[in-house]
Design a protein around this motif. Structure first.
Motif, mmCIF file in Angstrom:
data_model
loop_
_atom_site.group_PDB
_atom_site.id
_atom_site.type_symbol
_atom_site.label_atom_id
_atom_site.label_comp_id
_atom_site.label_asym_id
_atom_site.label_seq_id
_atom_site.Cartn_x
_atom_site.Cartn_y
_atom_site.Cartn_z
ATOM 1 N N ILE A 131 1.081 -13.476 17.107
ATOM 2 C CA ILE A 131 -0.016 -13.175 18.028
ATOM 3 C C ILE A 131 -0.976 -12.225 17.324
ATOM 4 C CG2 ILE A 131 1.320 -11.314 19.125
ATOM 5 C CD1 ILE A 131 -0.293 -11.934 21.702
ATOM 6 N N GLU A 132 -2.254 -12.489 17.463
ATOM 7 C CA GLU A 132 -3.281 -11.648 16.862
ATOM 8 C C GLU A 132 -3.862 -10.724 17.936
ATOM 9 O OE1 GLU A 132 -6.866 -12.213 13.576
ATOM 10 O OE2 GLU A 132 -5.895 -13.948 14.491
ATOM 11 N N VAL A 133 -4.105 -9.469 17.544
ATOM 12 C CA VAL A 133 -4.706 -8.483 18.446
ATOM 13 C C VAL A 133 -5.989 -7.969 17.821
ATOM 14 C CG1 VAL A 133 -4.392 -6.323 19.713
ATOM 15 C CG2 VAL A 133 -2.405 -7.783 19.238
ATOM 16 N N LEU A 134 -7.077 -7.997 18.576
ATOM 17 C CA LEU A 134 -8.341 -7.397 18.167
ATOM 18 C C LEU A 134 -8.412 -5.990 18.756
ATOM 19 C CD1 LEU A 134 -10.630 -10.477 18.887
ATOM 20 C CD2 LEU A 134 -9.834 -9.708 16.643
ATOM 21 N N ARG A 135 -8.846 -5.022 17.961
ATOM 22 C CA ARG A 135 -8.901 -3.645 18.472
ATOM 23 C C ARG A 135 -10.031 -2.883 17.779
ATOM 24 N NH1 ARG A 135 -6.830 1.590 17.651
ATOM 25 N NH2 ARG A 135 -6.206 2.639 19.591
ATOM 26 N N LEU A 139 -4.501 -11.692 21.929
ATOM 27 C CA LEU A 139 -4.953 -13.065 22.123
ATOM 28 C C LEU A 139 -3.790 -13.959 22.572
ATOM 29 C CD1 LEU A 139 -7.534 -13.148 19.203
ATOM 30 C CD2 LEU A 139 -7.953 -12.818 21.647
ATOM 31 N N VAL A 140 -3.499 -15.042 21.885
ATOM 32 C CA VAL A 140 -2.526 -16.006 22.402
ATOM 33 C C VAL A 140 -1.274 -16.045 21.527
ATOM 34 C CG1 VAL A 140 -3.557 -17.929 21.129
ATOM 35 C CG2 VAL A 140 -2.226 -18.386 23.193
ATOM 36 N N PRO A 141 -0.069 -16.046 22.119
ATOM 37 C CA PRO A 141 1.139 -16.259 21.328
ATOM 38 C C PRO A 141 1.172 -17.686 20.774
ATOM 39 C CG PRO A 141 1.668 -15.227 23.442
ATOM 40 C CD PRO A 141 0.243 -15.704 23.528
ATOM 41 N N GLU A 145 1.667 -7.981 26.050
ATOM 42 C CA GLU A 145 1.797 -6.546 26.335
ATOM 43 C C GLU A 145 2.482 -5.819 25.190
ATOM 44 O OE1 GLU A 145 3.805 -6.336 30.092
ATOM 45 O OE2 GLU A 145 2.077 -7.088 31.226
ATOM 46 N N LEU A 146 3.489 -6.448 24.603
ATOM 47 C CA LEU A 146 4.183 -5.845 23.470
ATOM 48 C C LEU A 146 3.244 -5.715 22.276
ATOM 49 C CD1 LEU A 146 6.784 -4.858 22.098
ATOM 50 C CD2 LEU A 146 7.367 -7.262 21.655
ATOM 51 N N ALA A 147 2.490 -6.766 21.974
ATOM 52 C CA ALA A 147 1.544 -6.728 20.857
ATOM 53 C C ALA A 147 0.471 -5.669 21.085
ATOM 54 C CB ALA A 147 0.906 -8.100 20.665
ATOM 55 N N ASP A 148 -0.014 -5.573 22.310
ATOM 56 C CA ASP A 148 -1.011 -4.571 22.667
ATOM 57 C C ASP A 148 -0.465 -3.165 22.439
ATOM 58 O OD1 ASP A 148 -3.661 -4.100 23.711
ATOM 59 O OD2 ASP A 148 -2.703 -3.358 25.537
#
Length: 407
Positions: free
Chosen positions: A217-221, A229-231, A269-272
């Motif tokens: 999963i990719e996270v933009l921050r 984003l999407v798993p 939520e975990l990735a965030d």
């Protein structure tokens, strides 16, 4: 607006978008034979390292810098450059800083960070010259994995211990794309791995092998705001250690026998949480394994660079992660707005080797319609990424393209 992009290989992902935004683009690249050089308004061939790109950024008086580096090696040097340019010149560099990069760039530090923050990760241990396991600790128990040290209970050689507790995953602290990683399922696998790494085991660690499903999963921050984003489903774990590039990917993640909506939300939520704890800027790719037996998600590693799943992520969500780095540089990035814009298409990504088409170029990097597809990747290693409103629609599009594949 003038932006310096570091690295040509991924520039085709943003070239057309930057042009539409009216951005003057400057590109630096150390390989004079690299593709995409002429897609920029101007480019410089530079030595390896960040000294010359930094000098060019200041000479050209750019408004921002976006590193488009797809490998881990230069990330620490880029992070140091970022902190200097932002502190001294107020010049934004859209990437993670030194603290985040030092954690993500070292798999042992990543594991220690996850453990310290109570985040599930496969049991692991550093490898020393001797391994000792008290007989009271069953193989693969959490206590056993955390106590692989010399004591008076039972000293055996490292190789001999490993051979009695197969399968195991052997890894180096640094490396990507499967380099330095071996799923050892036989004694000969252990011998061969030790031959490859030599006697220096300081950077080697072992990890419990999990029979499960690989997920990214990719996270933009940016500006302390994040958007997971999407798993993405990347196939089953295998004793052969087959790399996800050689597997069919699917998004969003679907696993038989569980509540997928809840599991995907848990992963987001975990990735965030991880992205915020690490202090990522720009983008981070987080890799997990879903354990088929325990039905739990275990975090493996993270990479603070554009992800190999960026195309299927764009197909599924309608959000192109690399283009969002441009929006961050422009000061137009809005996490709340992005969350509202996120779509939920079904997408497939299939390795095809070579696919006869003229669409593998910068003009075809978006998914303009409900049923769209693109070709990407180097010659002989091409992949086709396909979007559909539903999984059945995506499969229908695959058949229309005469692509044969097996999940």
């Amino acid at each position: 607006m003038k932006i310096l992009f570091i690295g040509a290989r991924l520039f085709d992902d943003v070239a057309l978008y930057a042009e539409k935004k009216g951005i003057t683009t400057i590109l630096t690249e150390s390989n004079k034979k690299s593709s995409n050089l002429k897609l920029a308004d101007s480019y410089y061939i530079v030595s390896r390292g960040m000294e010359e790109p930094k000098e060019i950024a200041l000479k050209e008086d750019v408004d921002a810098i976006i590193p488009l580096i797809g490998v881990d090696g230069p990330l620490r040097e880029i992070a140091k450059m970022k902190e200097e340019l932002e502190r001294v010149y107020g010049l934004p560099v859209i990437t993670s800083g030194v603290a985040a990069t030092s954690i993500s760039g070292d798999k042992i530090k990543t594991k220690e960070f996850l453990t310290a923050n109570g985040i599930k990760t496969p049991q692991f241990s550093k490898i020393s010259e001797k391994i000792s396991i008290p007989e009271s600790n069953p193989p693969h128990s959490e206590k056993a994995f955390k106590s692989l040290k010399n004591d008076n209970s039972q000293n055996i050689s490292t190789k001999e211990y490993l051979k009695t507790h197969l399968p195991l995953v052997l890894k180096q602290a640094e490396g990507q794309g499967g380099s330095g990683v071996k799923v050892a399922s036989s004694p000969s696998d252990i011998d061969n791995y030790f031959e490859e790494v030599g006697n220096d085991l300081e950077e080697t660690f072992l990890e419990k092998f999990i029979d499960g499903i690989e997920v990214s999963i990719e996270v933009l921050r940016y500006n302390n705001k994040s958007v997971p984003l999407v798993p993405v489903y990347k196939g089953n774990t295998t004793l052969e250690g087959i790399h996800p590039l050689n597997k069919v990917k699917k998004a969003p993640l679907e696993i038989d026998g569980i509540n997928n909506q809840q599991n995907n939300q848990n992963i987001r939520e975990l990735a965030d949480k991880i992205a915020n704890l690490v202090g990522v800027e720009g983008t981070v790719d987080i890799d997990l394994i879903f354990d088929k037996e325990t039905k739990q998600n275990y975090v493996i590693e993270m990479n603070t660079r554009p992800s190999g799943t960026r195309y299927i992520t764009a197909a599924s969500t309608g959000i192109n992660p690399v283009q969002e780095l441009v929006n961050m540089a422009l000061g137009e990035w809005d996490a709340r707005k992005l969350k509202k814009m996120m779509k939920s298409f079904s997408a497939l990504e299939i390795p095809v080797g070579s696919y006869e088409s003229n669409r593998n170029n910068y003009k075809f990097r978006d998914f303009p319609e409900e049923n769209s597809w693109i070709v990407h990747g180097p010659a002989n290693y091409e992949r086709v990424t396909i979007r559909g409103k539903t999984c059945q629609d995506a499969l229908k599009n695959v058949r229309n393209l005469n692509i044969n594949f097996k999940i």
